[in-house]
Write a protein that holds these residues in place. Sequence first.
Motif, mmCIF file in Angstrom:
data_model
loop_
_atom_site.group_PDB
_atom_site.id
_atom_site.type_symbol
_atom_site.label_atom_id
_atom_site.label_comp_id
_atom_site.label_asym_id
_atom_site.label_seq_id
_atom_site.Cartn_x
_atom_site.Cartn_y
_atom_site.Cartn_z
ATOM 1 N N ILE A 1 0.713 -1.142 0.012
ATOM 2 C CA ILE A 1 0.001 0.038 -0.159
ATOM 3 C C ILE A 1 0.893 1.349 -0.006
ATOM 4 O O ILE A 1 1.872 1.326 0.679
ATOM 5 C CB ILE A 1 -0.927 0.016 1.103
ATOM 6 N N TRP B 1 -2.344 6.931 0.991
ATOM 7 C CA TRP B 1 -3.090 6.282 2.019
ATOM 8 C C TRP B 1 -2.791 6.474 3.390
ATOM 9 O O TRP B 1 -3.643 6.457 4.218
ATOM 10 C CB TRP B 1 -3.142 4.793 1.455
ATOM 11 N N ILE C 1 -9.528 -0.209 0.822
ATOM 12 C CA ILE C 1 -9.169 0.316 -0.356
ATOM 13 C C ILE C 1 -9.818 -0.693 -1.512
ATOM 14 O O ILE C 1 -10.521 -0.068 -2.426
ATOM 15 C CB ILE C 1 -7.527 0.220 -0.631
ATOM 16 N N TRP C 2 -10.087 -1.847 -1.303
ATOM 17 C CA TRP C 2 -10.430 -2.690 -2.210
ATOM 18 C C TRP C 2 -11.970 -2.309 -2.229
ATOM 19 O O TRP C 2 -12.650 -2.064 -3.480
ATOM 20 C CB TRP C 2 -10.401 -4.017 -1.881
ATOM 21 N N GLN D 1 -13.142 0.595 -1.909
ATOM 22 C CA GLN D 1 -13.428 1.709 -2.742
ATOM 23 C C GLN D 1 -13.126 1.719 -4.249
ATOM 24 O O GLN D 1 -13.726 2.439 -5.112
ATOM 25 C CB GLN D 1 -12.286 2.966 -2.024
ATOM 26 N N LEU D 2 -12.004 0.843 -4.502
ATOM 27 C CA LEU D 2 -11.288 0.764 -6.005
ATOM 28 C C LEU D 2 -11.529 -0.448 -6.640
ATOM 29 O O LEU D 2 -11.107 -0.657 -7.798
ATOM 30 C CB LEU D 2 -9.948 1.325 -5.960
ATOM 31 N N GLY E 1 -6.759 -0.637 -7.607
ATOM 32 C CA GLY E 1 -5.787 0.009 -6.893
ATOM 33 C C GLY E 1 -4.299 -0.875 -6.946
ATOM 34 O O GLY E 1 -3.413 -0.322 -6.526
ATOM 35 N N TRP E 2 -4.329 -1.932 -7.502
ATOM 36 C CA TRP E 2 -3.212 -2.694 -7.647
ATOM 37 C C TRP E 2 -2.886 -3.198 -9.159
ATOM 38 O O TRP E 2 -3.683 -3.685 -9.550
ATOM 39 C CB TRP E 2 -3.155 -3.965 -6.750
#
Length: 127
Positions: free
Chosen positions: A82, A87, A111-112, A114-115, A119-120
């Motif tokens: 991250i 973040w 985060i997952w 949200q995105l 995100g990765w």
Amino acid sequence: MSVLITLLLLLFGLGEPADLVTELETVAFEELADPVDRWRPLVELHFPADEVDTAMCIIRYESAGQPDADNPRSSATGLFQILAGPWGDHYGVTEEEFTDPELNVRLARDIWDQLGWGGWTTRRLCD
């Protein structure tokens, strides 16, 4: 206790053969255990069941299961790598705190949420 100490105790009559066997089994398990898969129970606590394998794959590519992994070219830190800069500010967390596996996985889930896996960048390797 180390294998050597256990062996010495056994040689001097201060240990039991079973102690040596137990110590050797522990060392063998630690050497053979998948450094990524050991985080599966933690990931299962935080991610939906149908996303666990993808999360494990991302951990494999991002950090090889090393909770203290850090990217020398960015602030990416921890199991999910991250980005501690953006973040960390968002969550009020320091870069060092991202190395805590529990926190890292919990924040990765947020985060997952949200995105998604967007995100990765390693997500494309996990399809």
